[in-house]
Design a protein around this motif. Structure first.
Motif, PDB file in Angstrom:
ATOM      1  N   GLY A   7       0.651  -1.247   0.067  1.00  0.00           N
ATOM      2  CA  GLY A   7       0.023   0.076   0.115  1.00  0.00           C
ATOM      3  C   GLY A   7       0.706   1.287   0.146  1.00  0.00           C
ATOM      4  N   VAL A   8       2.103   1.189  -0.164  1.00  0.00           N
ATOM      5  CA  VAL A   8       2.980   2.314  -0.145  1.00  0.00           C
ATOM      6  C   VAL A   8       3.564   2.752  -1.531  1.00  0.00           C
ATOM      7  N   SER A   9       3.385   3.702  -2.143  1.00  0.00           N
ATOM      8  CA  SER A   9       3.969   3.906  -3.533  1.00  0.00           C
ATOM      9  C   SER A   9       5.249   4.843  -3.277  1.00  0.00           C
ATOM     10  N   PRO A  10       6.448   4.345  -3.951  1.00  0.00           N
ATOM     11  CA  PRO A  10       7.596   5.326  -4.012  1.00  0.00           C
ATOM     12  C   PRO A  10       7.430   6.474  -4.733  1.00  0.00           C
ATOM     13  N   GLN A  11       8.014   7.586  -4.485  1.00  0.00           N
ATOM     14  CA  GLN A  11       8.011   8.931  -5.155  1.00  0.00           C
ATOM     15  C   GLN A  11       8.511   8.638  -6.505  1.00  0.00           C
ATOM     16  N   GLN A  12       9.482   7.713  -6.777  1.00  0.00           N
ATOM     17  CA  GLN A  12       9.996   7.453  -8.011  1.00  0.00           C
ATOM     18  C   GLN A  12      10.219   5.639  -7.948  1.00  0.00           C
ATOM     19  N   ASP A  13       9.846   5.171  -8.947  1.00  0.00           N
ATOM     20  CA  ASP A  13      10.046   3.786  -9.006  1.00  0.00           C
ATOM     21  C   ASP A  13      10.948   3.451 -10.283  1.00  0.00           C
ATOM     22  N   TRP A  14      11.701   2.675  -9.772  1.00  0.00           N
ATOM     23  CA  TRP A  14      12.793   2.299 -10.565  1.00  0.00           C
ATOM     24  C   TRP A  14      12.559   1.448 -11.815  1.00  0.00           C
ATOM     25  N   SER A  15      11.524   0.625 -11.670  1.00  0.00           N
ATOM     26  CA  SER A  15      11.168  -0.345 -12.583  1.00  0.00           C
ATOM     27  C   SER A  15      10.798   0.471 -13.850  1.00  0.00           C
ATOM     28  N   TYR A  16       9.520   1.466 -13.396  1.00  0.00           N
ATOM     29  CA  TYR A  16       8.982   2.284 -14.413  1.00  0.00           C
ATOM     30  C   TYR A  16      10.160   3.178 -15.228  1.00  0.00           C
ATOM     31  N   LEU A  17      10.968   3.737 -14.489  1.00  0.00           N
ATOM     32  CA  LEU A  17      12.137   4.569 -15.058  1.00  0.00           C
ATOM     33  C   LEU A  17      12.946   3.809 -16.123  1.00  0.00           C
ATOM     34  N   ALA A  18      13.208   2.468 -15.802  1.00  0.00           N
ATOM     35  CA  ALA A  18      13.986   1.720 -16.434  1.00  0.00           C
ATOM     36  C   ALA A  18      13.478   1.257 -17.696  1.00  0.00           C
ATOM     37  N   ASN A  19      12.052   1.130 -17.857  1.00  0.00           N
ATOM     38  CA  ASN A  19      11.312   0.604 -18.974  1.00  0.00           C
ATOM     39  C   ASN A  19      11.324   1.882 -19.948  1.00  0.00           C
ATOM     40  N   LEU A  20      10.974   2.956 -19.267  1.00  0.00           N
ATOM     41  CA  LEU A  20      11.008   4.282 -20.188  1.00  0.00           C
ATOM     42  C   LEU A  20      12.242   4.684 -20.748  1.00  0.00           C
ATOM     43  N   ALA A  21      13.503   4.591 -19.876  1.00  0.00           N
ATOM     44  CA  ALA A  21      14.519   4.648 -20.344  1.00  0.00           C
ATOM     45  C   ALA A  21      15.055   4.031 -21.478  1.00  0.00           C
ATOM     46  N   PHE A  22      14.674   2.550 -21.815  1.00  0.00           N
ATOM     47  CA  PHE A  22      14.737   1.871 -22.639  1.00  0.00           C
ATOM     48  C   PHE A  22      13.814   1.847 -23.860  1.00  0.00           C
ATOM     49  N   GLY A  23      12.851   2.953 -23.755  1.00  0.00           N
ATOM     50  CA  GLY A  23      12.081   3.384 -24.738  1.00  0.00           C
ATOM     51  C   GLY A  23      10.675   2.482 -24.763  1.00  0.00           C
ATOM     52  N   VAL A  24      10.174   1.876 -23.780  1.00  0.00           N
ATOM     53  CA  VAL A  24       9.064   1.086 -23.599  1.00  0.00           C
ATOM     54  C   VAL A  24       8.373   2.473 -22.950  1.00  0.00           C
ATOM     55  N   THR A  25       7.259   2.821 -23.929  1.00  0.00           N
ATOM     56  CA  THR A  25       6.348   4.033 -23.627  1.00  0.00           C
ATOM     57  C   THR A  25       4.831   3.483 -23.068  1.00  0.00           C
ATOM     58  N   THR A  26       4.630   2.229 -23.438  1.00  0.00           N
ATOM     59  CA  THR A  26       3.531   1.424 -22.945  1.00  0.00           C
ATOM     60  C   THR A  26       3.462   0.075 -22.444  1.00  0.00           C
ATOM     61  N   SER A  27       3.087  -0.072 -21.331  1.00  0.00           N
ATOM     62  CA  SER A  27       2.924  -1.414 -20.571  1.00  0.00           C
ATOM     63  C   SER A  27       1.854  -1.800 -20.297  1.00  0.00           C
ATOM     64  N   HIS A  28       1.374  -3.233 -20.256  1.00  0.00           N
ATOM     65  CA  HIS A  28       0.229  -3.876 -19.989  1.00  0.00           C
ATOM     66  C   HIS A  28       0.609  -4.808 -19.348  1.00  0.00           C
ATOM     67  N   ASP A  29       0.373  -5.027 -17.734  1.00  0.00           N
ATOM     68  CA  ASP A  29       0.701  -6.034 -16.791  1.00  0.00           C
ATOM     69  C   ASP A  29      -0.460  -6.798 -16.631  1.00  0.00           C
ATOM     70  N   PRO A  30      -0.286  -8.101 -17.070  1.00  0.00           N
ATOM     71  CA  PRO A  30      -1.468  -9.046 -16.950  1.00  0.00           C
ATOM     72  C   PRO A  30      -1.398  -9.792 -15.693  1.00  0.00           C
ATOM     73  N   SER A  31      -0.874  -9.262 -14.776  1.00  0.00           N
ATOM     74  CA  SER A  31      -1.029  -9.759 -13.362  1.00  0.00           C
ATOM     75  C   SER A  31      -0.414  -9.015 -12.409  1.00  0.00           C
ATOM     76  N   SER A  32      -1.140  -8.254 -11.449  1.00  0.00           N
ATOM     77  CA  SER A  32      -0.745  -7.153 -10.609  1.00  0.00           C
ATOM     78  C   SER A  32      -1.758  -7.039  -9.301  1.00  0.00           C
ATOM     79  N   ASN A  33      -0.879  -6.358  -8.259  1.00  0.00           N
ATOM     80  CA  ASN A  33      -1.951  -6.062  -7.489  1.00  0.00           C
ATOM     81  C   ASN A  33      -2.969  -5.035  -7.581  1.00  0.00           C
ATOM     82  N   THR A  34      -4.403  -5.202  -7.600  1.00  0.00           N
ATOM     83  CA  THR A  34      -5.399  -4.396  -8.215  1.00  0.00           C
ATOM     84  C   THR A  34      -5.344  -3.044  -7.645  1.00  0.00           C
TER      85      THR A  34
END
Length: 637
Positions: free
Chosen positions: A276-303
């Motif tokens: 239930g706690v979100s970081p101010q900056q999430d490294w996995s989000y930054l890593a994906n965007l830094a490598f050019g992934v501009t859209t992600s669809h997660d087919p299994s996650s905490n709702t």
């Protein structure tokens, strides 16, 4: 975690946790349940075990959640941690919510909420909707979470998406004082919270001038082109001499570089932060965007977490790809989040609760009977949702999923090569294919090849946005195999066979290694015989079509959103050039891919990640009189 005031307001009880790879691991020692004065001062350890502590009705004991005999348990202890008692155990309950006066217990089980009289004496009771030994009533029509009580304990509240619900205890049990003769039906609609935030987007004009442009509009490649962007949309694109640039536009010279649409990872597990706690900056989000992934669809996650963070990304509170998800999977095997589906009504209930929180897709996973999977499909057709299933490396299950018309098949089918029967069946449907070669079934996974054949631990961009320990654990002590033992290559060849017949293939990197994994997936398509342009189409326009978003993203065309990658080299010459990224743009905002500092329309430095903040404690030791050895202890309390 979970700070809770005493009823008198003079004390606070809370849990000190160990942290995790998303939030950071600093201050992870001396954990447990603590109590502290509401006026501040030293904290007192009550127990080294347990979560979600709270005071009882007269502040004489502390309730908390633990485990007993393999089940979740609702317990209590004295304020000094002694005299521990177990009041309830449960196989499927996910939230325990006692009323402030201590007379009622509300709980969630398999997505629904229930109320029962609170019993705190005698042996532990089984807390379950199937326990007929105590009065118990369901209060949610379809689902509910975030249970909490009114101060007078007469009303229970919960949420489902943006709807806020309540139920009075007197309307739940006929034996409660003031109960009506006929108890009212369960509410099907709550109060709309109506929270609206402004979507983050830049303003003004920007021209990207001089680059080669892989548009994904057919096979079009524009040499020395210009992309003109207003706010967050492309308003003109073409040869540089054919696109006039207004005088007030900011011009970015990208001569000699190559531009392609942002990558779309339709099967991305993004390590959504837990607890239930979100970081101010999430490294996995930054890593994906830094490598050019501009859209992600997660087919299994905490709702609860994934949809709230998706909205934080839209509002600019966090930086990362556009994020979409199925939320929690429709799980057919046993567990406290299983989705019991034995009828179309059951399936509709589960899809409605997920649609309410923001899902347009669901993942049908391990529903053992074909009729159950078909009920999910029919519910999805009625609600205009997508269904992405997983066959669990079972070929015949995959084939009936194709026959039944799922949106696509997630993960590779476990046979290669494929023959005409498979091709003719699949190619005559609209069912797409996301093979996730990075975890290809039937042999060595694709990711092992890249750990084996490349020095992953030397990748500067990856290390800028990923905790070092995550990389070193796999990359430095790597396994090796002969080239012919890597089964993903034969699977990739089978994917090419299916794609040649007209089935749309998508990129899905499975979150094995954030950001870089999407490029490995792209490169493996080419190992299977796809051309670089075909592989890029899998990674862009096909994925957009799969998500129903090809009118807005997936190609570089007038009127589409400005999601794109600017590379220093041409991936059409060598697909491995896809990783040589200079800038990435999402929704019109441009970032330097090595730093993820914003540039272009404005200059803005990003905030630091937890592993950048925590550089450890440095100290020096004299050596041989005149020399000094300097050491750093990382993650030090």
């Amino acid at each position: 975690y979970n700070p809770s005031f005493a009823k008198k307001g003079d004390k606070i009880v809370f849990r000190k946790g160990v942290g995790n790879e998303t939030l950071g691991l600093t201050y992870g020692r001396n954990t447990g349940i603590f109590m502290v004065s509401a006026n501040g001062g030293p904290k007192t350890l009550i127990s080294e075990n347990g979560i979600k502590p709270q005071f009882n009705s007269d502040d004489s004991r502390i309730y908390f959640q633990g485990y007993e005999a393999g089940k979740k348990a609702f317990k209590s202890m004295d304020l000094n941690g002694a005299n521990e008692l177990t009041h309830y155990t449960s196989q499927y309950a996910t939230q325990f919510a006692p009323s402030p006066d201590g007379k009622w217990m509300a709980f969630t089980e398999l997505f629904n909420a229930y109320i029962t009289p609170m019993v705190t004496i005698g042996s532990a009771l089984d807390l379950s909707a199937n326990n007929k030994a105590i009065p118990l009533a369901r209060v949610t029509k379809e689902a509910g979470t975030f249970l909490h009580w009114s101060a007078d304990s007469k009303k229970l509240f919960w949420t489902l998406g943006e709807q806020y619900y309540s139920r009075e205890v007197k309307n739940t049990f006929s034996f409660v004082e003031g109960a009506p003769t006929v108890l009212p039906e369960l509410d099907t609609a709550g109060i709309a919270m109506g929270l609206k935030l402004k979507t983050d987007m830049p303003t003004g004009l920007m021209a990207l001038k001089g680059a080669r442009i892989i548009t994904m509009k057919g096979d079009e490649v524009i040499e020395e082109g210009t992309v003109l962007i207003e706010n967050n949309k492309i308003i003109s694109i073409g040869k540089a001499d054919a696109v006039p640039i207004p005088a007030n536009a900011k011009i970015v010279d990208v001569t000699g570089k190559t531009i392609m649409p942002g990558m779309i990872d339709v099967h991305a597990h993004l390590r959504t932060s837990p607890d239930g706690v979100s970081p101010q900056q999430d490294w996995s989000y930054l890593a994906n965007l830094a490598f050019g992934v501009t859209t992600s669809h997660d087919p299994s996650s905490n709702t609860e977490m994934v949809f709230s963070q998706s909205e934080m990304l839209k509002a600019g509170r966090m930086i990362g790809p556009r994020l979409y998800s199925t939320g929690a999977i429709l799980y057919g095997a046993d567990g406290d989040f299983k989705a019991v589906i034995n009828s179309l009504d059951d399936a509709l209930t589960h899809l409605k609760r997920l649609k309410a929180v923001g899902a347009f897709s669901v993942k049908s996973y391990n529903q053992p009977r074909r009729e159950q999977r078909q009920q999910v499909l029919e519910a999805a057709r009625l609600l205009k949702m997508e269904v992405v299933p997983e066959g669990g490396s079972t070929f015949f299950t995959n084939m009936n999923m194709v026959a039944d018309g799922h949106t696509g098949i997630e993960h590779s089918i476990p046979v290669a090569p494929v023959y005409k029967d498979v091709k003719n069946l699949w190619n005559n449907t609209n069912v797409a294919y996301t093979p996730t070669l990075i975890v290809a079934y039937g042999g060595q996974w694709g990711e092992n090849y890249w750990y084996d054949r490349t020095n992953v631990w030397e990748n500067e961009r990856l290390l800028n946005f990923t905790p070092r320990a995550i990389i070193d654990g796999r990359a430095r002590r790597r396994t090796t195999s002969e080239y012919g033992d890597y089964g993903h290559i034969e699977v990739a060849k089978a994917v090419k066979q299916i794609a040649d017949g007209g089935t749309k293939v998508n990129l899905g990197a499975h979150g094995q290694i954030q950001g870089l994994g999407a490029h490995w997936e792209l490169w493996m398509f080419v190992q299977g015989g796809a051309s670089p342009l075909q592989a890029i189409r899998n990674a862009t326009l096909n994925g957009a079509s799969y998500l129903g978003m090809d009118k807005e993203i997936g190609s570089l065309e007038k009127g589409k959103l400005a999601d794109l990658i600017i590379m220093d080299a041409n991936p059409l010459d060598d697909i491995r050039n896809s990783e040589k990224i200079k800038y990435v743009m999402i929704n019109g905002r441009m970032y330097d891919s090595l730093t993820m500092n914003e540039t272009g329309s404005r200059e803005k430095m990003r905030s630091k990640l937890w592993f950048e903040l925590d550089k450890g404690v440095a100290f020096s030791i004299p050596y041989k009189g005149s020399e000094t050895w300097t050491f750093t202890i990382p993650n030090c309390d």
